[in-house]
Design an enzyme around this catalytic site. Structure first.
Site, PDB file in Angstrom:
ATOM      1  N   ARG A 197     -17.667  73.350  -1.714  1.00 60.67           N
ATOM      2  CA  ARG A 197     -17.066  72.598  -2.823  1.00 60.67           C
ATOM      3  C   ARG A 197     -16.038  71.647  -2.246  1.00 60.67           C
ATOM      4  NH1 ARG A 197     -14.691  77.865  -5.547  1.00 60.67           N
ATOM      5  NH2 ARG A 197     -14.391  78.157  -3.321  1.00 60.67           N
TER       6      ARG A 197
ATOM      7  N   LYS B 239     -30.726  75.240  -3.856  1.00 60.26           N
ATOM      8  CA  LYS B 239     -29.504  74.414  -3.968  1.00 60.26           C
ATOM      9  C   LYS B 239     -29.386  73.784  -5.365  1.00 60.26           C
ATOM     10  CE  LYS B 239     -26.075  71.829  -3.464  1.00 60.26           C
ATOM     11  NZ  LYS B 239     -24.721  72.312  -3.438  1.00 60.26           N
TER      12      LYS B 239
ATOM     13  N   PHE C  25     -16.736  79.978 -13.762  1.00 61.29           N
ATOM     14  CA  PHE C  25     -17.269  78.719 -14.296  1.00 61.29           C
ATOM     15  C   PHE C  25     -17.422  78.686 -15.804  1.00 61.29           C
ATOM     16  CE2 PHE C  25     -18.419  75.204 -11.484  1.00 61.29           C
ATOM     17  CZ  PHE C  25     -17.842  75.694 -10.342  1.00 61.29           C
TER      18      PHE C  25
ATOM     19  N   LYS D  24     -14.984  77.769 -17.658  1.00 60.27           N
ATOM     20  CA  LYS D  24     -13.752  77.080 -18.048  1.00 60.27           C
ATOM     21  C   LYS D  24     -14.073  75.880 -18.939  1.00 60.27           C
ATOM     22  CE  LYS D  24      -9.326  75.838 -15.972  1.00 60.27           C
ATOM     23  NZ  LYS D  24      -8.804  75.598 -17.275  1.00 60.27           N
ATOM     24  N   ALA D  25     -13.535  75.942 -20.156  1.00 54.14           N
ATOM     25  CA  ALA D  25     -13.762  74.822 -21.085  1.00 54.14           C
ATOM     26  C   ALA D  25     -12.815  73.680 -20.736  1.00 54.14           C
ATOM     27  CB  ALA D  25     -13.516  75.298 -22.512  1.00 54.14           C
TER      28      ALA D  25
ATOM     29  N   CYS E 173     -21.813  65.619  -7.324  1.00 56.39           N
ATOM     30  CA  CYS E 173     -22.933  66.566  -7.252  1.00 56.39           C
ATOM     31  C   CYS E 173     -23.508  66.940  -8.611  1.00 56.39           C
ATOM     32  CB  CYS E 173     -22.503  67.822  -6.499  1.00 56.39           C
ATOM     33  SG  CYS E 173     -22.256  67.506  -4.739  1.00 56.39           S
TER      34      CYS E 173
ATOM     35  N   LYS F 245     -25.485  64.308 -10.929  1.00 56.77           N
ATOM     36  CA  LYS F 245     -26.744  63.787 -10.383  1.00 56.77           C
ATOM     37  C   LYS F 245     -27.712  64.931 -10.003  1.00 56.77           C
ATOM     38  CE  LYS F 245     -25.890  64.170  -5.663  1.00 56.77           C
ATOM     39  NZ  LYS F 245     -26.713  64.932  -4.768  1.00 56.77           N
TER      40      LYS F 245
ATOM     41  N   ARG G  79     -15.728  60.168  -8.206  1.00 55.55           N
ATOM     42  CA  ARG G  79     -17.098  59.893  -8.668  1.00 55.55           C
ATOM     43  C   ARG G  79     -17.373  60.642  -9.977  1.00 55.55           C
ATOM     44  NH1 ARG G  79     -20.491  61.120  -3.225  1.00 55.55           N
ATOM     45  NH2 ARG G  79     -18.867  62.695  -3.004  1.00 55.55           N
TER      46      ARG G  79
HETATM   47  N1  LIG Z   1     -19.773  66.500  -1.757  1.00 52.14           N
HETATM   48  C1  LIG Z   1     -20.073  67.776  -1.952  1.00 52.14           C
HETATM   49  O1  LIG Z   1     -19.243  68.574  -2.402  1.00 52.14           O
HETATM   50  C2  LIG Z   1     -21.444  68.295  -1.628  1.00 52.14           C
HETATM   51  C3  LIG Z   1     -21.656  69.672  -1.576  1.00 52.14           C
HETATM   52  C4  LIG Z   1     -22.926  70.146  -1.285  1.00 52.14           C
HETATM   53  C5  LIG Z   1     -23.956  69.247  -1.059  1.00 52.14           C
HETATM   54  N2  LIG Z   1     -23.740  67.911  -1.132  1.00 52.14           N
HETATM   55  C6  LIG Z   1     -24.857  67.003  -0.880  1.00 52.14           C
HETATM   56  O2  LIG Z   1     -24.731  66.537   0.467  1.00 52.14           O
HETATM   57  C7  LIG Z   1     -25.141  65.163   0.560  1.00 52.14           C
HETATM   58  C8  LIG Z   1     -23.996  64.330   1.076  1.00 52.14           C
HETATM   59  O3  LIG Z   1     -22.946  64.379   0.128  1.00 52.14           O
HETATM   60  P1  LIG Z   1     -21.503  63.758   0.439  1.00 52.14           P
HETATM   61  O4  LIG Z   1     -20.671  64.032  -0.768  1.00 52.14           O
HETATM   62  O5  LIG Z   1     -21.048  64.221   1.760  1.00 52.14           O
HETATM   63  O6  LIG Z   1     -21.902  62.200   0.494  1.00 52.14           O
HETATM   64  P2  LIG Z   1     -20.984  60.957   0.755  1.00 52.14           P
HETATM   65  O7  LIG Z   1     -21.473  59.887  -0.149  1.00 52.14           O
HETATM   66  O8  LIG Z   1     -19.540  61.357   0.730  1.00 52.14           O
HETATM   67  O9  LIG Z   1     -21.334  60.542   2.255  1.00 52.14           O
HETATM   68  C9  LIG Z   1     -22.587  60.105   2.679  1.00 52.14           C
HETATM   69  C10 LIG Z   1     -22.384  59.271   3.939  1.00 52.14           C
HETATM   70  O10 LIG Z   1     -23.653  58.927   4.483  1.00 52.14           O
HETATM   71  C11 LIG Z   1     -23.540  57.637   5.081  1.00 52.14           C
HETATM   72  N3  LIG Z   1     -24.886  57.096   5.265  1.00 52.14           N
HETATM   73  C12 LIG Z   1     -25.777  56.691   4.344  1.00 52.14           C
HETATM   74  N4  LIG Z   1     -26.932  56.313   4.919  1.00 52.14           N
HETATM   75  C13 LIG Z   1     -26.771  56.487   6.252  1.00 52.14           C
HETATM   76  C14 LIG Z   1     -27.604  56.302   7.379  1.00 52.14           C
HETATM   77  N5  LIG Z   1     -28.874  55.880   7.257  1.00 52.14           N
HETATM   78  N6  LIG Z   1     -27.110  56.576   8.604  1.00 52.14           N
HETATM   79  C15 LIG Z   1     -25.832  57.040   8.736  1.00 52.14           C
HETATM   80  N7  LIG Z   1     -24.999  57.234   7.721  1.00 52.14           N
HETATM   81  C16 LIG Z   1     -25.465  56.969   6.489  1.00 52.14           C
HETATM   82  C17 LIG Z   1     -22.660  56.876   4.111  1.00 52.14           C
HETATM   83  O11 LIG Z   1     -22.051  55.755   4.722  1.00 52.14           O
HETATM   84  C18 LIG Z   1     -21.647  57.964   3.715  1.00 52.14           C
HETATM   85  O12 LIG Z   1     -20.505  57.932   4.543  1.00 52.14           O
HETATM   86  C19 LIG Z   1     -25.614  64.783  -0.847  1.00 52.14           C
HETATM   87  O13 LIG Z   1     -26.987  65.009  -0.942  1.00 52.14           O
HETATM   88  C20 LIG Z   1     -24.874  65.761  -1.744  1.00 52.14           C
HETATM   89  O14 LIG Z   1     -25.558  66.003  -2.944  1.00 52.14           O
HETATM   90  C21 LIG Z   1     -22.502  67.402  -1.385  1.00 52.14           C
END
Ligand SMILES: NC(=O)c1ccc[n+]([C@@H]2O[C@H](COP(=O)([O-])OP(=O)(O)OC[C@H]3O[C@@H](n4cnc5c(N)ncnc54)[C@H](O)[C@@H]3O)[C@@H](O)[C@H]2O)c1
Length: 448
Positions: free
Chosen positions: A148, A217, A262, A264-265, A273, A276, A341
């Site tokens: 998270r 996931k 989870f 929590k209202a 995440c 989407k 976001r």
């Molecule tokens: N943020 C979270 O809490 C979280 C938790 C679990 C899973 N996820 C999943 O993990 C994935 C990443 O999430 P995030 O929040 O870290 O994303 P983010 O948007 O913070 O970061 C993604 C990064 O990838 C880079 N990028 C894009 N295309 C690229 C390429 N071809 N080569 C190199 N770099 C590239 C972007 O510049 C960006 O810095 C997503 O699928 C998300 O759903 C996120």
């Protein structure tokens, strides 16, 4: 091992930092030169508790560097993690352009026997498509990430489960073992990050099929979103009937089959995440001719919650908020992160601009990030007291600890008529002593 992490967002940067202090050589690749130079200077590109310290330790040891160049890094990599973003398309489906782009670029340089690992959240069935882009000598493993934001380092160490799914059992085992090396450095990481962890924690290491890993996931996130929207539906009934959502849900959750987490209202879920992932699940199910009305309902409830809160405020002002001075405390999608976001806090601010109110907002960490999606009519205050000074209405929109005790900040609001607690973070006893009006979400009985 030589590890490459593609994508330096929340997931990629956390993984890169932790692997680099667990005995591995790590190269973080990102296309954004600003992120690359920040990481090389030992700083995360976003606010996350303890992460800068681990990044700095990895860089200092010479075990971590960031770059935008694929070739040199991928050629010597034993394991390549893809951690790029998977935002949604306008129709709600997952945009896989970054995932495919990263796999195509990496596939040009992957050595025989390297393992390609997907940490990004992708719709079930994506792995099979990516496998076709990779050399046949490179196994593909789905290794979904459950951290998270705001507790990313903590969650990576105090994990419930680590999942590796794919056809090549040996590759699955290697990826699970790689994560075990992070757990083995538990004490070092705790010391470096200065985050305290519960000793003796045991999470599970699980090997599954590729499709199951992908679905585990999105199913996890979808179920959590469902719980929030369920609580928000019951909260609306609480307000109408004079019940209290916290009493109801905490006692409902006493049932071990249900649990309290989870429930929590409040103003609903947001972030990069849940929204989407819910729309992605609906859309990917549709591609298999499966309907998900339950998730569509969760999404509709969530979209409605900012409107619900505004309607409750309007009820106290004869339906008219025109020219009312409203302070919004909190813009991040949750506390302890700068991520805005899909933040419901920003949605509330922008909807209130449409109502003709004068909006001034303040967040301890997310002011800058918020500006990209906030209406230009919203003033962003550098200090909390500047936001509160002329406010007649204060909306607590993110549960930062500095907002949780009303007596800490109400003296700074000299014209205050109403506190709207969109995250139910104020203490019930303190609320009953406020000499202004109060609305919460589902706290029907304590509304002043
Ligand atoms: N943020 C979270 O809490 C979280 C938790 C679990 C899973 N996820 C999943 O993990 C994935 C990443 O999430 P995030 O929040 O870290 O994303 P983010 O948007 O913070 O970061 C993604 C990064 O990838 C880079 N990028 C894009 N295309 C690229 C390429 N071809 N080569 C190199 N770099 C590239 C972007 O510049 C960006 O810095 C997503 O699928 C998300 O759903 C996120």
């Amino acid at each position: 091992m030589n590890i490459v992490i593609i994508g330096s967002g929340y997931v990629g940067t956390t993984a890169a930092a932790l692997f680099s202090v667990s005995g591995h050589n790590v190269v973080a690749i990102d296309l954004d030169p600003k992120k690359v130079s920040l990481i090389n200077s030992g700083k995360a590109p976003f606010y996350e508790d303890g992460l800068d310290k681990i990044l700095a330790a990895g860089i200092e040891k010479g075990a971590l560097k960031a770059t935008s160049e694929y070739e040199g890094a991928i050629k010597s990599a034993d394991v390549v993690f893809s951690c790029v973003g998977t935002p949604d398309n306008p129709d709600g489906s997952s945009n896989l352009a970054y995932v495919i782009g990263a796999a195509e670029e990496a596939s040009k340089y992957l050595k025989d026997g390297a393992i390609f690992v997907q940490k990004s959240t992708v719709p079930v069935g994506t792995g099979r498509k990516i496998m076709k882009l990779l050399p046949s000598s490179v196994p593909y493993v789905s290794n979904p990430e459950f951290l998270r934001e705001s507790t990313a380092v903590y969650d990576t160490l105090m994990f419930d489960r680590i999942v590796a799914g794919g056809e090549d059992q040996e590759a699955n085992r290697s990826i699970l073992h790689l994560h075990q090396t992070v757990e083995d450095h538990f004490e070092d990481i705790s010391r470096i990050s200065q985050i305290s962890y519960t000793p003796g924690h045991t999470g599970s290491y699980l090997s599954t099929s590729l499709e199951s890993a992908e679905l585990i996931k999105v199913t996890s996130n979808a179920f959590l979103a469902l719980k929030i929207s369920f609580a928000n539906s019951i909260a609306q009934l609480c307000d109408a009937a004079g019940a209290n959502i916290e009493e109801v849900m905490s006692i409902v959750g006493e049932d071990q089959r249900i649990g309290k987490a989870f429930f929590k209202a409040g103003r609903g879920y947001g972030g990069g995440c849940f929204p989407k992932d819910v729309s992605g699940l609906i859309s990917s199910a549709r591609s298999f001719n499966v309907d998900m009305p339950i998730m569509s309902a969760a999404s509709s409830v969530n979209d409605y919650m900012p409107h619900y809160i505004i309607n409750r405020i309007k009820e106290k002002f004869d339906g008219d908020l025109h020219n009312e001075n409203i302070a919004i405390l909190g813009l991040a999608f949750k506390s302890e992160t700068s991520d805005t976001r899909r933040s419901p806090a920003i949605k509330i601010a922008n909807l209130l601009v449409e109502e003709g109110a004068n909006i001034i907002a303040y967040d301890p960490q997310a002011n800058e990030e918020a500006k990209a999606t906030l209406s230009e009519s919203v003033t962003v205050a550098e200090k909390r007291e500047d936001a509160l000074k002329d406010a007649t209405i204060v909306i607590i929109a993110t549960d930062w600890s500095e907002f949780k005790v009303a007596s800490d900040w109400t003296p700074q609001a000299h014209n205050l008529k109403l506190v709207a607690d969109a995250v139910n973070c104020l203490d019930v006893t303190e609320v009953s002593q406020l000499d202004t009006g109060y609305v919460g979400v589902g706290r029907g009985q304590i509304d002043a």
